[in-house]
Scaffold this motif. Structure first.
Motif, PDB file in Angstrom:
ATOM      1  N   UNK A 239     -43.230   6.268 -44.818  1.00 58.12           N
ATOM      2  CA  UNK A 239     -42.397   5.090 -44.569  1.00 58.12           C
ATOM      3  C   UNK A 239     -41.623   5.120 -43.268  1.00 58.12           C
ATOM      4  N   UNK A 240     -41.536   6.266 -42.604  1.00 60.57           N
ATOM      5  CA  UNK A 240     -40.760   6.342 -41.371  1.00 60.57           C
ATOM      6  C   UNK A 240     -39.278   6.120 -41.659  1.00 60.57           C
ATOM      7  N   UNK A 241     -38.677   5.223 -40.926  1.00 61.22           N
ATOM      8  CA  UNK A 241     -37.263   4.883 -41.158  1.00 61.22           C
ATOM      9  C   UNK A 241     -37.186   3.849 -42.276  1.00 61.22           C
ATOM     10  N   UNK A 242     -36.527   4.235 -43.364  1.00 60.69           N
ATOM     11  CA  UNK A 242     -36.526   3.368 -44.543  1.00 60.69           C
ATOM     12  C   UNK A 242     -35.094   3.083 -44.994  1.00 60.69           C
ATOM     13  N   UNK A 243     -34.964   2.015 -45.775  1.00 65.87           N
ATOM     14  CA  UNK A 243     -33.706   1.669 -46.443  1.00 65.87           C
ATOM     15  C   UNK A 243     -34.007   1.408 -47.910  1.00 65.87           C
ATOM     16  N   UNK A 244     -33.226   2.007 -48.782  1.00 64.32           N
ATOM     17  CA  UNK A 244     -33.210   1.645 -50.194  1.00 64.32           C
ATOM     18  C   UNK A 244     -31.948   0.829 -50.436  1.00 64.32           C
ATOM     19  N   UNK A 245     -32.117  -0.381 -50.937  1.00 65.43           N
ATOM     20  CA  UNK A 245     -30.981  -1.224 -51.325  1.00 65.43           C
ATOM     21  C   UNK A 245     -30.980  -1.322 -52.848  1.00 65.43           C
ATOM     22  N   UNK A 246     -29.920  -0.858 -53.466  1.00 67.28           N
ATOM     23  CA  UNK A 246     -29.764  -0.995 -54.912  1.00 67.28           C
ATOM     24  C   UNK A 246     -28.776  -2.126 -55.155  1.00 67.28           C
ATOM     25  N   UNK A 247     -29.313  -3.243 -55.661  1.00 70.28           N
ATOM     26  CA  UNK A 247     -28.479  -4.416 -55.894  1.00 70.28           C
ATOM     27  C   UNK A 247     -27.503  -4.159 -57.040  1.00 70.28           C
TER      28      UNK A 247
END
Length: 369
Positions: free
Chosen positions: A292-300
């Protein structure tokens, strides 16, 4: 050239999500959209044409990428076979040369210098003279050496053919990539020239088309569960991760990927460094590395997890609290997307991080069209 059939089998299900499909009654009709777009008729026609070209190029890209992966696997397998046989050949050749010297010293063969004047040791050592003079065990070794050298020659020929095919399919992949990028740019330029009324009615029409077509495709292909998408409850308040009209994507759920994987998201194509937004209120974690390289996980706040991959950079820090619509990163090609079109690989995990992903396309279509 023969094509991998997997993508072609999915084409009808994908096209209906973007193009025409016989639908049940919807609140906005195609004729209403065309009437609303009369004040920007040329731009609307150009927009539709560009979208169709984008779909075609995207499918061609997926097919060519599958071919590249398939041929690369063949190349690796053949190269491995060559390396293995070369090592065995080298060992047997050394033993054969030592045996030739030994047999010469016993006076059972001609001088071993003949052996050094040929390029194929197995052929020389399996000559009638050598086989006749060698002991039974040695004869088996000499025959094995000749067979190994024959295998090496055959595999080298196969490798030459595979390398030529790899150059061909890689060229097809790059051509599709160029066409995909150009179609996206054309669609973006045409969309900017649409009147606000045309944009609004076109957006509603496409949302309804995508929702109805997704249901129809799910029934036709026997899709259920994850492939059918997220529930409205799991994605309450969802907004497009990029500016509508500045991103293009297709339903690529389940498409083949390297290593035998299946695609578990939607690739949202857009310009390099295009802002990427939080689709809901929540908290984020960031990471760099891997596919994924540079990733963001957003937990709503409702527990649903959203995964963004291949970013060029982040706009938030690890553990930050974010609001819906806030810029959290920028479009790129990090990870295994390097060398392809800049895009965000986007996933929805209704059960949160670590839970299975579901097809994000229906949710994205409703928010981004």
């Amino acid at each position: 050239m023969r094509r991998a059939p997997a993508v072609r089998r999915l084409i009808p299900g994908i096209l209906v999500l973007i193009l025409a499909w016989p639908l049940a009654a919807v609140s906005v009709t195609k004729s209403q959209v065309e009437a609303a777009c009369e004040d920007s008729e040329a731009a609307y026609a150009a927009f539709q044409d560009a979208e169709e070209r984008f779909v075609e190029a995207s499918l061609s890209y997926e097919e060519a990428a599958n071919d590249v992966a398939r041929v690369e696997r063949q190349q690796v397998n053949i190269s491995g076979a060559i390396d293995s046989r070369q090592a065995s050949t080298d060992d047997l050749a050394v033993a054969a040369e030592e045996k030739a010297v030994e047999m010469y010293m016993r006076g059972t063969t001609a001088a071993p210098g003949l052996l050094l004047s040929v390029t194929n040791v197995g052929e020389a050592m399996s000559s009638a003279e050598m086989l006749a003079a060698a002991a039974e065990d040695d004869q088996a070794s000499l025959s094995a050496l000749a067979a190994l050298e024959a295998d090496l020659a055959r595999f080298q020929e196969e490798l030459t053919v595979v390398e030529a095919e790899l150059r061909e399919v890689e060229g097809e992949r790059l051509d599709a990539l160029d066409r995909q990028d150009q179609a996206r740019l054309d669609a973006q330029a045409a969309y900017a020239d649409l009147s606000d009324k045309c944009k609004e009615l076109n957006r509603k029409y496409k949302q309804e088309q995508a929702a109805a077509a997704a249901r129809a495709a799910a029934r036709a292909q026997g899709k259920s569960g994850a492939a059918a998408g997220a529930s409205p409850q799991a994605t309450s308040g969802f907004i497009c991760p990029m500016t509508p009209g500045r991103t293009s994507f297709i339903d690529s759920w389940g498409f083949a990927r390297s290593g035998g994987r299946a695609h578990k998201g939607t690739d949202m194509m857009a310009a390099w460094n295009e802002p990427v937004f939080a689709v809901a209120d929540g908290s984020v974690s960031i990471r760099s590395g891997g596919l994924g390289g540079k990733i963001v996980w957003l937990i709503a706040d409702n527990g649903t997890g959203y995964y963004y991959a291949h970013l060029n950079d982040w706009a938030v820090g690890n553990g930050a609290r974010v609001s819906r619509g806030q810029t959290i990163g920028y479009n790129g090609d990090s990870g295994n997307a390097r060398g392809g079109s800049p895009h965000v690989h986007f996933e929805i995990h209704p059960g949160g991080r670590g839970a299975p992903a579901v097809n994000p396309y229906p949710t994205l279509a409703a928010a981004c069209f």
